[in-house]
Design an enzyme around this catalytic site. Sequence first.
Site, PDB file in Angstrom:
ATOM      1  N   GLY A  61       0.835  -1.206   0.000  1.00 54.63           N
ATOM      2  CA  GLY A  61       0.000   0.000   0.000  1.00 54.63           C
ATOM      3  C   GLY A  61       0.864   1.248   0.000  1.00 54.63           C
ATOM      4  CB  CYS A  88       5.261  -4.180   0.401  1.00 58.29           C
ATOM      5  SG  CYS A  88       6.025  -2.591   0.221  1.00 58.29           S
ATOM      6  CE1 TYR A  89       1.222   1.052   5.747  1.00 58.54           C
ATOM      7  CE2 TYR A  89      -0.627  -0.480   5.651  1.00 58.54           C
ATOM      8  CZ  TYR A  89      -0.027   0.650   6.188  1.00 58.54           C
ATOM      9  OH  TYR A  89      -0.664   1.364   7.171  1.00 58.54           O
ATOM     10  CG  HIS A 175       5.790  -5.777  -4.509  1.00 53.52           C
ATOM     11  ND1 HIS A 175       4.506  -5.608  -4.082  1.00 53.52           N
ATOM     12  CD2 HIS A 175       6.468  -4.674  -4.113  1.00 53.52           C
ATOM     13  CE1 HIS A 175       4.396  -4.448  -3.454  1.00 53.52           C
ATOM     14  NE2 HIS A 175       5.575  -3.861  -3.457  1.00 53.52           N
ATOM     15  CD  GLU A 177       2.704  -8.281  -5.479  1.00 50.44           C
ATOM     16  OE1 GLU A 177       3.499  -9.025  -4.870  1.00 50.44           O
ATOM     17  OE2 GLU A 177       2.441  -7.133  -5.113  1.00 50.44           O
ATOM     18  CG  ASP A 233     -16.920  -8.183 -20.303  1.00 48.92           C
ATOM     19  OD1 ASP A 233     -16.012  -9.008 -20.568  1.00 48.92           O
ATOM     20  OD2 ASP A 233     -16.704  -7.024 -19.937  1.00 48.92           O
ATOM     21  CE  LYS A 386     -12.577  -8.128 -21.262  1.00 53.96           C
ATOM     22  NZ  LYS A 386     -13.705  -7.182 -21.203  1.00 53.96           N
TER      23      LYS A 386
END
Length: 530
Positions: A61, A88-89, A175, A177, A233, A386
Site C-alpha cells: 500500500g 511490503c506494507y 513483491h 506478485e 463480457d 477478464k
Amino acid sequence: MKTAAPPKHSKILILDFGSQYTQVIARRIRELQVYSEIVPYNIPLKEIVDLAPNGIILSGGPASVYDKGAPQIDKEIFSSGIPVLGICYGLMQMAHHLGGKVVFTGRREYGAGMLQINNGSQLFDGLGNQLDVWNSHGDEVTALPNGFAVAATTEGCNFAAVEDRQRKLYGLQFHPEVAHTPRGREILQNFVYHICHCAMDWTMGSFIEEACERVRAQVGDAKVVLGLSGGVDSSVTAALLHKAIGDQLTCIFVNNGLLRSREEEVVQRVFGENFHIKLKYVDASDRFLKKLRGIIDPEQKRKLIGNEFIDVFQHATEELLAEDRHRGAAGGGYKFLAQGTLYPDVIESVSIAGNPSQVIKSHHNVGGLPEKMHFELVEPVRQLFKDEVRQVGLQLGLPKEIVYRQPFPGPGLAVRILGEVTEERLSILRAADTIVQSEMEAADWYYKVWQSFAVLLPVQSVGVMGDQRTYENTVALRIVESQDGMTADWVRMPNEILARISNRICNEVRGVNRVVYDISSKPPSTIEWE
Ligand code: XMP
C-alpha cells in the site's frame, strides 16, 4: 452482495491496503487454481472467520504506518491461527502491531535486488539460495517482533523475508506478485499449497457448473433479458445463461447504426444460428442517427446514445412481452436483467491518499436500465477477471473471434468520428476500420495489441491523386497496448504494416487522402479520441 465462492472451495483472502498490485495478487492466486477474493483492509476478524479462508495475504500500500489515518489491520487476525502473508506494507502492519520496530524512511522507490535465502523457510522451498526480486522501499522493519526469525535478506535490507513458523505468519519486503520477481509464483505457490493447504479446486469447468446452479436457483422459472453487444463480457454471459436456463433467456441486440462493418451479421450468426439463443434484433440506426444530427460535443454524444439505448431497450422488452402474450406463452414478464459485470467492477475499493487504483473511469453502457425498469440483476460472471471470462467463453464453445476480440466502446463509432456523425462519415470510417482490422489480422498483430482502430478527424488537407489536386479527410490510426485500459502506450508497430494500412486506406477509401499515426500514451491522452 459478497462474491464468496461456495464453501467447499479453498480460498485465500486478500486484504487490500490500496496497492496498485492488489488485483495482480488475486489473479496470481487464481492462476494457481485457488479461489481468491479481495476485501478491504479493515475487515473485522469475525467476518473473516465467516468467510473461512485457508490463508490471508496482506497487500502492499502507498501509506506509511505512521501516517495520520494510515490503514490499520484488526490485529486479532494475527492470533487467529489462519496463516498470513504480509507483502511490503502488509509486512509493516505485521511488525508494527506485533511489537517489532518499523522506521519511516521517507522515500518510496522500487528496484531490483538479489535475495539471499538463509534458514530453509517453507516459503522458499525448491528455490535454492538466491533469487531475483523486485523490492519496494517505503517503511523498513528494523527490529522483529518476538517469535519472528529472518528468512532472507537483500543487500539493502536485513529483513527482506521474515517468519514466525509457530503462528504461521510470514512477511516479504519485496513483491512476489510482479513479473520482475521471476520466481514469485513459486513463493506464492509454497504459501498457498504448503502453508495454507489449499486444494487446486478453482477451475473454469467447475465455475461453469456452479454458476449454472446459482443462476437456476436465483431465477427459478422467470424470464431473463440480456443486452447483447457482441463484446466479450455480454457474449460470455449470454452463452453461460443459455447453458443454465435455455429459452428462459432472450438477448436483445440493438443496432445503433454506430457499429463496425458486418458486426450485426457476426452476432446474429454466432448467437442465433450457432447457439440457438433467442435473439431479438432491433435495427434502431435511424433513431440514433437522427438524434446525433448536428451534435459535435463528445459528452453530449455519449449521453444521447446512452439515453436512446435505454429507450430502445425498454421498448424492445415491451415488444417481447406482447409477442409472448400473442403466442399465449406461459409465465410473467421479464423479471431479471442479466449483465456481464466483472470482478474488477465490484471490488470495494479502499480509499487511501495516493492510491493510484482510485483513479478509475468506468463506462456503464446500460447503467440506467435496472433502476428505470425495476429489474432484478443477474450477474453470473461477477466473480471473474477478464482472462477467466475468456476461458469460460472458450469452454462454452464461443469462437476465438468473439472471445479475444478487442474492446469496442458502447457509443461505437460515434466517439471515433470527431465532429458530426453522418451516414457519409460513418461509411468512410467503417471502410477505413475494416482495412485496419484486416491488415492487423493478416500480419498476426490483431490479438497482440489491446486495440487497433481508425479515427476520422474533422480535418481536410491537400493531396494529389494522379494529376488531380484533392482536398479530403484525415484518418488517424490508434494502436495501443494496455493491461486493463486504465493506462496505455502506443505500439511501436513495424513500419511495413503501418505503410500497408496507410496505402490501402488512401487508395481504397474514397474521401481520405491522409493517414497519421497517434503516438500518445494514456495518460495524458485517452485511448478513444472522445
Ligand atoms: P479511454 O478512452 O477512456 O478508454 O482511454 C479506455 C477503454 O475503455 C473503452 N471505452 C468504453 N467501453 N463503453 C465501453 O464499454 C464506453 O462508453 C467506452 N468508452 C471507452 C475504450 O475502447 C478503451 O478500451
